[in-house]
Design a protein around this motif. Structure first.
Motif, mmCIF file in Angstrom:
data_model
loop_
_atom_site.group_PDB
_atom_site.id
_atom_site.type_symbol
_atom_site.label_atom_id
_atom_site.label_comp_id
_atom_site.label_asym_id
_atom_site.label_seq_id
_atom_site.Cartn_x
_atom_site.Cartn_y
_atom_site.Cartn_z
ATOM 1 N N ASP A 169 0.976 -0.860 -0.199
ATOM 2 C CA ASP A 169 -0.279 -0.153 -0.004
ATOM 3 C C ASP A 169 1.195 1.340 0.157
ATOM 4 O O ASP A 169 2.195 1.246 0.629
ATOM 5 N N ASP A 170 0.508 2.537 -0.800
ATOM 6 C CA ASP A 170 1.103 3.529 -0.667
ATOM 7 C C ASP A 170 0.923 4.573 0.248
ATOM 8 O O ASP A 170 0.046 4.503 1.418
ATOM 9 N N THR A 171 2.258 4.935 1.156
ATOM 10 C CA THR A 171 1.679 6.193 2.266
ATOM 11 C C THR A 171 2.760 6.907 1.814
ATOM 12 O O THR A 171 3.229 7.365 0.767
ATOM 13 N N GLN A 172 2.738 8.425 2.756
ATOM 14 C CA GLN A 172 3.282 9.695 2.433
ATOM 15 C C GLN A 172 4.589 9.126 2.434
ATOM 16 O O GLN A 172 5.206 9.794 1.788
ATOM 17 N N ARG A 173 5.190 8.738 3.142
ATOM 18 C CA ARG A 173 6.916 8.154 3.451
ATOM 19 C C ARG A 173 6.971 7.743 2.177
ATOM 20 O O ARG A 173 8.514 8.018 1.636
ATOM 21 N N GLY A 174 6.405 6.933 2.206
ATOM 22 C CA GLY A 174 6.782 5.476 0.386
ATOM 23 C C GLY A 174 7.854 5.466 0.921
ATOM 24 O O GLY A 174 8.650 4.158 1.744
ATOM 25 N N GLU A 175 9.269 5.289 0.055
ATOM 26 C CA GLU A 175 10.478 4.558 0.240
ATOM 27 C C GLU A 175 11.269 5.475 0.564
ATOM 28 O O GLU A 175 12.650 4.531 0.584
#
Length: 143
Positions: free
Chosen positions: A129-135
């Motif tokens: 899933d996508d998050t604000q921080r990502g990678e």
């Protein structure tokens, strides 16, 4: 919680130094002093064996006073004692300093913290899933 312990040493049982301490002090169960040269690592016996209930581990951690005052740490950062291990607890110390460090019988060399663990089941998927921080990592938010 009670933990079964076999002590094959005349040193005291591991103990909490203060009422609020989270780690039990571990003692060097050695006959003769050990000289730890700069950048040298040695396996130090404690003379104790424990039996942990399933779902718990013992984390072996460095003592902050040894780290800041003498440059002494654990090679592996934190050692793990699994619930099914019954051998003697030994501590892998390293001397990060530029001078020799002497370990004497009965010295407090590390601390043992008992923690609850959770075993997980891995669910392999194609994407996360996508998050604000990502990678983003390793300082991506700045100083």
């Amino acid at each position: 919680m009670k933990i079964k312990i076999v002590k094959k040493s005349k040193l005291p049982l591991p103990k909490y130094k203060t009422d609020g301490a989270s780690g039990l002090d571990l003692y060097a169960d050695i006959e003769d002093k050990i000289v730890l040269k700069p950048m040298e690592r040695k396996l130090i016996p404690t003379g104790i064996h424990i039996s942990l209930p399933e779902g718990y581990e013992a984390q072996i951690r460095a003592r902050s006073g040894l780290a800041i005052n003498h440059g002494i740490g654990l090679v592996n950062g934190i050692g793990t004692i699994d619930s099914d291990y019954r051998g003697e607890i030994k501590v892998i110390l390293i001397n990060w300093s530029s001078g020799e460090f002497i370990i004497n019988r009965g010295d407090r060399i590390a601390q043992m913290v008992i923690t609850k663990i959770v075993n997980v089941q891995l669910d392999e998927v194609e994407s996360l899933d996508d998050t604000q921080r990502g990678e983003g990592g390793f300082g991506h938010t700045g100083m």
